[in-house]
Each structure stands twice: as structure tokens, then as C-alpha cells.
Design an enzyme around this catalytic site. Structure first.
Site, PDB file in Angstrom:
ATOM      1  N   TRP A 172      19.750   1.693   0.024  1.00 33.31           N
ATOM      2  CA  TRP A 172      18.754   1.159   0.948  1.00 33.31           C
ATOM      3  C   TRP A 172      19.242  -0.180   1.473  1.00 33.31           C
ATOM      4  O   TRP A 172      19.836  -0.946   0.722  1.00 33.31           O
ATOM      5  CB  TRP A 172      17.397   0.989   0.278  1.00 33.31           C
ATOM      6  N   GLU A 202     -21.287   2.973  16.647  1.00 31.09           N
ATOM      7  CA  GLU A 202     -22.660   2.643  17.013  1.00 31.09           C
ATOM      8  C   GLU A 202     -23.671   3.311  16.092  1.00 31.09           C
ATOM      9  O   GLU A 202     -24.702   2.715  15.738  1.00 31.09           O
ATOM     10  CB  GLU A 202     -22.939   3.067  18.463  1.00 31.09           C
ATOM     11  N   SER A 211      18.388  19.686  19.111  1.00 33.02           N
ATOM     12  CA  SER A 211      18.653  20.519  20.290  1.00 33.02           C
ATOM     13  C   SER A 211      19.222  21.888  19.934  1.00 33.02           C
ATOM     14  O   SER A 211      18.903  22.889  20.570  1.00 33.02           O
ATOM     15  CB  SER A 211      19.594  19.787  21.254  1.00 33.02           C
ATOM     16  N   CYS A 224     -23.337   8.380  21.933  1.00 29.92           N
ATOM     17  CA  CYS A 224     -23.777   7.101  21.372  1.00 29.92           C
ATOM     18  C   CYS A 224     -24.658   6.330  22.347  1.00 29.92           C
ATOM     19  O   CYS A 224     -25.531   5.562  21.931  1.00 29.92           O
ATOM     20  CB  CYS A 224     -22.565   6.260  20.987  1.00 29.92           C
ATOM     21  N   HIS A 280     -19.693   7.795  14.981  1.00 28.89           N
ATOM     22  CA  HIS A 280     -19.053   6.684  15.668  1.00 28.89           C
ATOM     23  C   HIS A 280     -19.620   5.351  15.187  1.00 28.89           C
ATOM     24  O   HIS A 280     -20.620   5.310  14.462  1.00 28.89           O
ATOM     25  CB  HIS A 280     -19.238   6.835  17.176  1.00 28.89           C
ATOM     26  N   MET A 290      26.704   2.254   6.795  1.00 28.11           N
ATOM     27  CA  MET A 290      28.159   2.172   6.730  1.00 28.11           C
ATOM     28  C   MET A 290      28.746   3.265   7.627  1.00 28.11           C
ATOM     29  O   MET A 290      28.042   4.176   8.069  1.00 28.11           O
ATOM     30  CB  MET A 290      28.640   2.357   5.290  1.00 28.11           C
ATOM     31  N   LEU A 333      19.848   8.016  18.583  1.00 26.86           N
ATOM     32  CA  LEU A 333      18.538   8.261  19.175  1.00 26.86           C
ATOM     33  C   LEU A 333      17.862   6.949  19.545  1.00 26.86           C
ATOM     34  O   LEU A 333      17.246   6.841  20.614  1.00 26.86           O
ATOM     35  CB  LEU A 333      17.657   9.063  18.218  1.00 26.86           C
TER      36      LEU A 333
END
Length: 362
Positions: free
Chosen positions: A173, A55, A226, A87, A53, A166, A298
Site C-alpha cells: 500500500w 419535511e 473493452s 411534502c 422526506h 512501481m 484511465l
């Protein structure tokens, strides 16, 4: 009582913490600065889950100079044995005399125990300096451990007139190379990338992190499907990393399992997978942040259900006209009162495109 110098050292600790953006997951990002007699003697950050970590790194850098010093830490030092020793104990053993903490750790294994350990050892421990900045750094982690839901960031690429494809579905892109490279940083910082089966069938995306060092980690790919229409030959199933396909009950999952996918059977919400269940399951898997890269259906569904925490819109300087698909399909919104208010957090140029970052107000 904190001083201007305290604030400067904590600001530095927050900068260090952010260096763990691509590797610390699922742990929080943490930075530490150790100061003795006004001089910085040690710095560290949590670079990768399972490793030392912040510390510990800072104490190792400080050596004997840590005795009698002040440690500035962006998150309460841990007090439990996980993959690494506590720590808080390391700070006590090193002989620091004062610890300034930006925020208490909401994780139940810590949650005040680290501060209590420091105080029991006679160390002057303070909490709350630059707390808002520390919370903003780890809002996904905080949300997961306190509310059981990851932070959801919805990414959209659109033309100036709001088109994402479209009518035929053609979308590659809309934005330029620079914007697409910028998206890689969003992917690298998240624990999971979510999309819908429509996007998988139309684009066969990889949904991987490229050109950024994530210490070998790829975000979990999550496909909402689904009826299990996803092909076992989908590109992502042959790539490094794991793919979780979420479906409703009663479908043959053997071909996808054989291809390497993991299947999560959820309840239905109308004719779609119950996304609330999916997000809860991701929190159980210690996913802090979810990046959604999906089509207008979505994206709109998530907005309607108030499941989006942040929007990142890449807008290209093009007009695509009327034979297009918009950004969000929201059939439940019928009146002006249904609109969602946004707070714009950032607007900047990314190559020829514009990136808008916004939060859902309220």
C-alpha cells in the site's frame, strides 16, 4: 425579507441534510427545521431513499406546534406522488404559515410546482436563502437531472514524488491505514465506483464500503473492460452489491453473466470503451456521483477528456524513485499549454498522509 435568525435556521437545516449523505441516494439530501415563535419545534432529514422526506420527519416532531410556524427546507418541497406523498401538501395540511426554501428543485417532476402549491394555499414561500450551500450539497443530483451526467470524483493515492505504483505494478500500500479508512467515506457517499480492467487484473479489488452504515446499500461497481478480459472468479463478483462490466461489441459475456455480472455493451472510443456513453448510462440509472479508483491510464484518459469534476489525492510521505508509474498517463498533452489548472479546495492531514481536494478550474 430574511433575517439573521432565518440564516441560522437554514444553516441548521443544511447540517441536518448532510446526515443523509450515506443513505439518501439516489434522492437529494434534504434537511428541514420548523420554528415557532423563535423556538425550534421540529427537525428532520431525508435519511434513506424510499422512506419519509425531511419535511415529514420535522412535522411529526413538531406536532400541533407546526401550525403558524415557519419551515426552513434546503430543497423545494416535492409536489408529486413518488414513493412517498407530496411534502408540499403535508406542509399545507399542517398549517405552517411560512416556508423558506434554499433552492428550487431542478427535477422536472417538481421544478417550481412545490412552491406554487404553497403559494396557492396562501403560505408565504421564499426561495434563495443560502442557495449556493444547498447546491454544493447536492451537485451530483443537480448535474444528473439537468445535464444527464453524474459528478465524477477521481481518487488517487501517490507518493510525495507523484508515483502511484512501481513499474512492476506493485502498489499495495502507498498510503497508510487512516487514509484508506478515509476513502471508505468517499465510497459510501457515491452511487458507483468505477475502475479499469488493468486495476482489476492487477489488484483484484473488492470496491465495497466497509465500516460505514449505508443502510445496506453498496455502490454499483463499474468496470471498463473493452475486450471482456475480466475473470468470472474476480473477487468483487462474489461480494454483496452489483457489478456492471462495460465492454465493446463482439465478446463472449456468458461466463461473466453466469458469475453475476451485468454487461453493458458500448461504442468504442479508440481502443477503449466510450466513457461518455458509460456516464450517460449511469445517469439513466439515477447515479448521482461516481468515484473513480483506477490506474494512471484511465485517470489520465478521464482528465484528457475533461470528465473529472474533482480530484482527491492522498499523498504519502515517501519517495518511490524513477522506476515507477505516475498519477496520470496523458499522451495527448505535449506542451505546457495543455496543462489543466486546479483550484485547491481543501488540504488536510489524514494520519501520516496528506489529502488534497481540488476542482478542475473553468
Amino acid at each position: 425579507m430574511t433575517t439573521g435568525a432565518d440564516s441560522a435556521h437554514m444553516a441548521r437545516a443544511l447540517q441536518l441534510a448532510a446526515r443523509g449523505r450515506y443513505g439518501a441516494h439516489p434522492n437529494p439530501m434534504v434537511g428541514c427545521v420548523i420554528v415557532r415563535d423563535g423556538t425550534v419545534v421540529g427537525e428532520g432529514w431525508h435519511a434513506q431513499a424510499g422512506e419519509a422526506h425531511a419535511e415529514i420527519h420535522a412535522l411529526e416532531a413538531a406536532g400541533d406546534a407546526a401550525r403558524g410556524a415557519t419551515a426552513y427546507v434546503t430543497l423545494e418541497p416535492c409536489a408529486h406522488h413518488g414513493n412517498t406523498p407530496p411534502c408540499a401538501d403535508a406542509l399545507v395540511e399542517a398549517g405552517v404559515s411560512r416556508v423558506v426554501v434554499a433552492m428550487q428543485d431542478p427535477y422536472e417532476e417538481v421544478a417550481g410546482r412545490g412552491l406554487a402549491r404553497l403559494l396557492e394555499a396562501g403560505i408565504d414561500a421564499e426561495v434563495g436563502l443560502m442557495q449556493s450551500a444547498a447546491e454544493a450539497l447536492n451537485e451530483g443530483f443537480i448535474g444528473r437531472v439537468t445535464h444527464g451526467r453524474p459528478f465524477v470524483r477521481l481518487k488517487v493515492a501517490a507518493s510525495l514524488d507523484g508515483a502511484t505504483a512501481m513499474e512492476s505494478g506493485e502498489s499495495q500500500w502507498i498510503t497508510g491505514d487512516a487514509a484508506r479508512r478515509d476513502v471508505q467515506s468517499l465510497r459510501a457517499a457515491c452511487g458507483a465506483i468505477m475502475t479499469g480492467i488493468g486495476t482489476v487484473l492487477a489488484d483484484d479489488p473488492s470496491l465495497t464500503v466497509r465500516d460505514i452504515d449505508t443502510h445496506g446499500r453498496q455502490p454499483l461497481r463499474v468496470v471498463l473492460d473493452s475486450r471482456l478480459r475480466m475473470s468470472p472468479g474476480a473477487r468483487m463478483l462474489a461480494l454483496p452489491g452489483e457489478t456492471l462490466v462495460c465492454c465493446t461489441a463482439g465478446h463472449d459475456d456468458a461466463p461473466l453473466v453466469k458469475a453475476g455480472a451485468e454487461i453493458l455493451v458500448c461504442g468504442a472510443h479508440g481502443d477503449v470503451v466510450n466513457v461518455f456513453e458509460v456516464l450517460a448510462a449511469l445517469a439513466e440509472r439515477e447515479i448521482n456521483d461516481v468515484l473513480v479508483e483506477a490506474g494512471h491510464r484511465l485517470a489520465g484518459y478521464l482528465l484528457e477528456k475533461d470528465l473529472v469534476d474533482e480530484l482527491v489525492i492522498y499523498q504519502s510521505p515517501h519517495i518511490m524513485g524513477s522506476h515507477t508509474r505516475g498519477m496520470f498517463a496523458t499522451p495527448a498533452w505535449q506542451a505546457l499549454a495543455d496543462r489543466r489548472k486546479l483550484t485547491i479546495r481543501d488540504v488536510r492531514r489524514i494520519g501520516d498522509d496528506t489529502r488534497i481536494t481540488a476542482r478542475l478550474a473553468g
